[in-house]
Design an enzyme around this catalytic site. Structure first.
Site, short mmCIF file in Angstrom:
data_model
loop_
_atom_site.label_atom_id
_atom_site.label_comp_id
_atom_site.label_asym_id
_atom_site.label_seq_id
_atom_site.Cartn_x
_atom_site.Cartn_y
_atom_site.Cartn_z
N ASP A 148 -1.32 0.17 -13.04
CA ASP A 148 -0.58 -0.69 -12.09
C ASP A 148 -0.42 -2.31 -12.85
OD1 ASP A 148 -0.75 1.34 -10.61
OD2 ASP A 148 -0.68 0.41 -8.83
N GLY A 190 0.66 -1.29 -0.01
CA GLY A 190 -0.10 0.08 0.06
C GLY A 190 0.85 1.37 0.00
N LEU A 248 4.02 1.22 -4.69
CA LEU A 248 4.78 0.69 -5.44
C LEU A 248 4.16 -0.29 -6.20
CD1 LEU A 248 8.34 0.64 -3.54
CD2 LEU A 248 7.38 2.22 -5.20
N ALA A 298 -1.29 -5.08 -7.41
CA ALA A 298 -1.18 -5.31 -8.70
C ALA A 298 -0.33 -6.51 -8.95
CB ALA A 298 -0.93 -4.20 -9.56
O1 PMV Z 1 -0.80 3.40 -4.66
P1 PMV Z 1 -0.92 2.69 -5.99
O2 PMV Z 1 0.42 1.95 -6.46
O3 PMV Z 1 -2.01 1.41 -5.83
O4 PMV Z 1 -1.29 3.39 -7.31
C1 PMV Z 1 -2.58 4.07 -7.34
C2 PMV Z 1 -2.82 4.89 -8.45
C3 PMV Z 1 -4.12 5.65 -8.70
O5 PMV Z 1 -3.90 6.62 -9.97
C4 PMV Z 1 -4.42 6.65 -7.65
C5 PMV Z 1 -5.12 4.99 -9.01
C6 PMV Z 1 -5.14 4.00 -9.94
O6 PMV Z 1 -5.98 2.78 -10.07
O7 PMV Z 1 -4.75 4.36 -11.14
#
Ligand code: PMV
Length: 327
Positions: free
Chosen positions: A163, A113, A116, A120
């Site tokens: 991601d 969380g 990074l 995903a």
């Molecule tokens: O924090 P992460 O790695 O889950 O990235 C989230 C990225 C967002 O643009 C805020 C949400 C998304 O699904 O693209």
């Protein structure tokens, strides 16, 4: 027994705005989640995770994770099993094996969380391992699509394809709505990551930006400006202009900060990186806590981050041109 791994990522540009159809450029980095899957004789799912930057845990459940026999707090289990559950559902569907049960072990060197892309990577590697275990081999594009469905469901409809596509394909990618592709011949990108030891709540942060964007035209303009700077960033990538990439990263951080998704710890790390001479620095991912990414060829940024109170650990993150793979 089958093991697959998939990389995490940093956002060079474009998080949050990508949710509203603007382009984004995430880059896969050499920190991976490894998922090992063994088919069971029954239809249950057993998840074991020892290395998710949190205390290890084991959980076994049937159709309803609510019945879980668990050895750790519920919210942690809910976070990890949501993605594993989704991955198993996708594998059952792809292999037409609705009653398949699995023992799943997750090992990950991607902080949870923290921006990074840990979830995903777990979803991509989990679907790959579980489908192979059932004798089905999906292409990286199919894996990316199915992992996106998982994120979309777990994040209650608030996910982009960025991601999951990046983790499945590796390298530097460009995502705009449903249009996802790998960018050819990226320049050398000397990423340094600073991690504050915490995490942001992606759902809440995405909802916060949505609310601001609905209430203020200038917040909507900030989202559009992020799209403009991503397009400018693509030109800088094509021209191997790393100095300009850094300048645009700084600008991107400012716009994300205006949209309320930075944090004191992230700002402190961004300024420490800039003070150490980084070419550019910004938060990566949803924000609220977690990681920043900077560009610096020397070791000065990493060292400066390590001496920053807000920073728990800092490391170099090499671009990983390989996406999901069988181990
Ligand atoms: O924090 P992460 O790695 O889950 O990235 C989230 C990225 C967002 O643009 C805020 C949400 C998304 O699904 O693209």
């Amino acid at each position: 027994m089958t093991t697959s791994s998939a990389p995490g990522k940093v956002y060079l540009f474009g998080e949050h705005a990508v949710v509203y159809g603007e382009p984004a450029v995430p880059c896969a980095v050499g920190r991976r989640a490894r998922v090992t899957v063994e088919e069971r004789d029954d239809d249950r799912i057993r998840v074991e995770a020892e290395d998710l930057s949190l205390d290890g845990f084991t959980v076994t459940y049937g159709d309803d994770p609510g019945d879980a026999d668990v050895n750790v707090p519920g919210d942690l289990v809910a976070a990890a099993t949501g993605y594993v559950d989704g991955a198993v559902a996708q594998a059952r569907d792809a292999a037409d094996a609705p009653d398949a049960g699995f023992s799943v072990t997750i090992e990950s060197d991607i902080p949870l969380g923290a921006g990074l892309g840990s979830s995903a990577a777990v979803a991509v590697a989990g679907i790959d391992a579980a489908t192979r275990e059932l004798g089905v081999e999906l292409t990286p594009t199919e894996l990316a699509d199915r992992a996106y469905q998982v994120e979309h469901e777990v994040q209650e409809g608030q996910a982009s394809r960025a991601d999951t596509f990046c983790s499945a394909m590796g390298g530097v990618v460009r995502v705009e709505g449903d249009d996802c592709k790998r960018l050819p011949d990226p320049p050398d990108l000397p990423f340094v990551v600073g991690y504050d030891g915490g995490a942001g709540n992606t759902g809440e942060l995405v909802a916060g930006v949505r609310d601001l964007r609905e209430r203020y035209d200038f917040a909507a303009d900030a989202v559009e400006s992020i799209g403009d700077l991503v397009r400018e960033g693509e030109r800088a990538l094509r021209g191997n202009d790393v100095t300009r990439l850094g300048e645009l990263m700084d600008f991107n951080h400012g716009l994300l900060s205006a949209l309320g998704v930075s944090a004191r710890s992230l700002d402190a790390m961004v300024w420490a990186a800039r003070g150490a001479g980084a070419t550019g620095a910004k938060l990566t991912g949803a924000g609220g806590g977690g990681c920043v990414v900077a560009l610096d060829e020397s070791d000065a940024t990493r060292t400066a981050l390590e001496y920053t109170t807000a920073c728990e650990t800092a490391f170099r993150a090499e671009l990983d041109t390989e996406g999901v793979r069988r181990e």
